[in-house]
Design a protein around this motif. Structure first.
Motif, mmCIF file in Angstrom:
data_model
loop_
_atom_site.group_PDB
_atom_site.id
_atom_site.type_symbol
_atom_site.label_atom_id
_atom_site.label_comp_id
_atom_site.label_asym_id
_atom_site.label_seq_id
_atom_site.Cartn_x
_atom_site.Cartn_y
_atom_site.Cartn_z
ATOM 1 N N VAL A 75 0.855 -0.988 0.134
ATOM 2 C CA VAL A 75 -0.006 0.018 0.060
ATOM 3 C C VAL A 75 0.939 1.196 -0.068
ATOM 4 O O VAL A 75 1.475 1.428 1.086
ATOM 5 N N ASP A 76 0.822 1.855 -1.027
ATOM 6 C CA ASP A 76 1.765 3.116 -1.212
ATOM 7 C C ASP A 76 0.851 4.467 -0.620
ATOM 8 O O ASP A 76 1.772 5.272 -0.419
ATOM 9 N N ALA A 77 -0.231 4.400 -0.772
ATOM 10 C CA ALA A 77 -1.083 5.791 -0.471
ATOM 11 C C ALA A 77 -2.320 5.455 -0.089
ATOM 12 O O ALA A 77 -2.817 4.239 -0.213
ATOM 13 N N VAL A 78 -2.992 6.284 0.894
ATOM 14 C CA VAL A 78 -4.404 6.136 1.235
ATOM 15 C C VAL A 78 -5.049 7.244 0.842
ATOM 16 O O VAL A 78 -4.745 8.473 0.783
ATOM 17 N N ILE A 79 -6.413 7.085 0.689
ATOM 18 C CA ILE A 79 -7.584 8.166 0.689
ATOM 19 C C ILE A 79 -8.321 8.088 1.969
ATOM 20 O O ILE A 79 -8.945 7.088 2.192
ATOM 21 N N VAL A 80 -8.456 9.235 2.607
ATOM 22 C CA VAL A 80 -9.093 9.172 3.903
ATOM 23 C C VAL A 80 -10.462 9.978 3.664
ATOM 24 O O VAL A 80 -10.482 11.064 3.261
ATOM 25 N N VAL A 81 -11.393 9.226 3.907
ATOM 26 C CA VAL A 81 -12.979 9.548 3.771
ATOM 27 C C VAL A 81 -13.391 9.387 4.926
ATOM 28 O O VAL A 81 -14.502 8.696 5.075
ATOM 29 N N LEU A 82 -12.800 9.916 6.099
ATOM 30 C CA LEU A 82 -13.473 9.599 7.401
ATOM 31 C C LEU A 82 -13.951 10.868 7.998
ATOM 32 O O LEU A 82 -13.841 12.066 7.593
#
Length: 357
Positions: A81-88
Motif C-alpha cells: 500500500v503506497d497511498a491512502v485516501i482518507v474519507v472519514l
C-alpha cells in the motif's frame, strides 16, 4: 510507472458515490488493495461495491476496528500500500492522517483540512517539518479546486478579460431535513467548499471579513447560516451568503446559487446543473477609439469531474508531477474563513492573519 497500491479509509456515502465512480475512470494507474472502516459491516459492503464498480477479480481486503488482527495499524503496515485516501469523519481525520504519514504512506484526505484552524495549523506544521522532507505527499481533496468549470473562471480572471476586479458574490442555499441522506453524516454541511471555489476564481487572498452567523433550523446546531462581507488583497470586496437552514425546499432551488465576479470590463457567473458547470461571461465591446459600444456573451460548459481529477492529480504527484492543487495551506484558508465568519459577530476579522502558520 507501476500501478500505485491504494487503500481507502472510510466507507460512507461520499466514498461510495463519489470516490468509487471516479476511481473507475482512472484506468490501471492504481490497484485498490484494501478498505478500512470502523465496522466490519460497512467495510465489507464497500469492498463488495468496489469489486463491482472497479470490475475487480477479487474484492479489496477488509480492515476494521472489531478485530485487532484486521485493524487500521495492520493495514498501514502493508508494504504493497503506497497511498491512502482518507474519507472519514473530520473529527478523526487529523489523527489518521498523521498515523498514515508515520507509516510512510502518501495521503489524500477529504476536506476540510481539519475541524478548526488550530488543529489544521498544527497538522500542516508537523507534515511540512517531519514528513514532507521524506518525500511524502499529503493533499486535501478539495474537489472544487480541480473542477474544470472553476478553473476556467479563474483563467478568465487571470487573463484580464473582466478588467480590474471590483466586486464579487457567492450564494449557496441548501435544504436539509431529517430524511436527507447527509443529515446524520459529517458531510451534511461543508461550508468551506464554496469558499474554496471563490478563493480559486478570485486568485487573490482574502484579507478581512465581517459576518453574522445564526441558527435558522433547530436540527442543524450550532449554526447553519452565514452572511459575510469580505475583502481580498487586490481591493475587491463582496458578499457571501451560505445557509443549510432553508425553511422549505424552494428557498434552495429558487435561490439562484452561484458565484459571480465583476470587473471594470465585464463580469462572469458560475452556476451548476446536475453534472455540469456553466460559466457565463459578459464583456464590453469597444470601437477603434476604445469607447464602449455594447457587450458580448460567451458561455462555457464543463462536466463536473472534480473528484476524478483530484485523485488523478494526487496519483501523478506521487510521480513528481505536481499541478499545485489541493495544497493543505490553501484549504486552511477556507477553514479560517468559516471560523472567522462564525466568530465575527459583525466585527472585522483578519482572515490572512488567522490562516498564517
Amino acid at each position: 510507472m507501476p500501478a500505485k497500491g491504494l487503500a481507502i479509509l472510510g466507507a460512507g456515502i461520499f466514498a461510495k458515490e463519489a470516490h468509487l465512480p471516479s476511481l473507475a475512470k482512472l484506468g490501471d494507474v492504481f490497484s485498490l488493495k484494501a478498505v478500512y472502516s470502523r465496522s466490519n459491516k460497512s467495510a465489507s459492503a464497500f469492498a463488495k461495491d468496489a469489486k463491482e464498480v472497479l470490475q475487480l477479480q477479487e474484492p479489496p481486503d477488509v480492515y476494521h476496528d472489531e478485530d485487532s488482527a484486521a485493524s487500521l495499524d495492520v493495514l498501514l503496515a502493508r508494504s504493497d500500500v503506497d497511498a491512502v485516501i482518507v474519507v472519514l469523519p473530520i473529527t478523526v481525520q487529523p489523527t489518521v492522517i498523521l498515523k498514515a504519514l508515520a507509516a510512510g504512506k502518501h495521503v489524500l484526505s477529504e476536506k476540510p483540512v481539519a475541524p478548526d484552524v488550530s488543529r489544521g495549523r498544527a497538522l500542516i506544521q508537523e507534515y511540512e517539518t517531519k514528513y514532507k522532507p521524506q518525500g511524502l505527499v499529503w493533499r486535501v481533496a478539495e474537489n472544487f479546486e480541480a473542477e474544470p468549470g472553476y478553473l476556467a473562471a479563474r483563467r478568465i480572471v487571470q487573463e484580464g478579460k473582466l478588467g480590474k476586479i471590483t466586486y464579487f458574490s457567492a450564494r449557496s442555499y441548501n435544504w436539509i431535513d431529517e430524511n436527507s441522506k447527509w443529515y446524520n453524516t459529517p458531510w451534511r454541511t461543508v461550508p468551506d467548499h464554496t469558499i474554496a471555489a471563490l478563493r480559486m476564481i478570485l486568485d487573490s487572498p482574502f484579507t478581512t471579513l465581517s459576518a453574522h452567523a445564526s441558527l435558522a433550523k433547530d436540527i442543524l446546531p450550532p449554526h447553519d447560516t452565514i452572511n459575510a462581507i469580505a475583502r481580498v488583497a487586490n481591493g475587491a470586496h463582496g458578499i457571501i451568503e451560505l445557509s443549510w437552514g432553508t425553511p422549505v425546499p424552494t428557498r434552495a432551488t429558487d435561490a439562484h446559487n452561484s458565484i459571480s465576479v465583476t470587473g471594470t470590463d465585464g463580469w462572469l457567473e458560475v452556476t451548476r446543473a446536475p453534472g455540469v458547470f456553466r460559466i457565463t461571461v459578459k464583456t464590453a465591446t469597444r470601437d477603434e477609439k476604445g469607447k464602449r459600444v455594447g457587450e458580448q456573451t460567451e458561455v462555457i460548459e464543463e462536466k463536473e469531474v472534480g473528484v476524478q481529477f483530484e485523485i488523478a492529480g494526487f496519483l501523478e504527484a506521487l510521480d513528481g508531477k505536481d499541478d499545485g492543487l489541493d495544497g493543505p495551506r490553501g484549504t486552511l484558508v477556507d477553514v479560517a474563513f468559516i471560523e472567522a465568519a462564525l466568530n465575527s459577530g459583525g466585527a472585522p476579522v483578519d482572515v490572512g492573519k488567522l490562516a498564517q502558520l
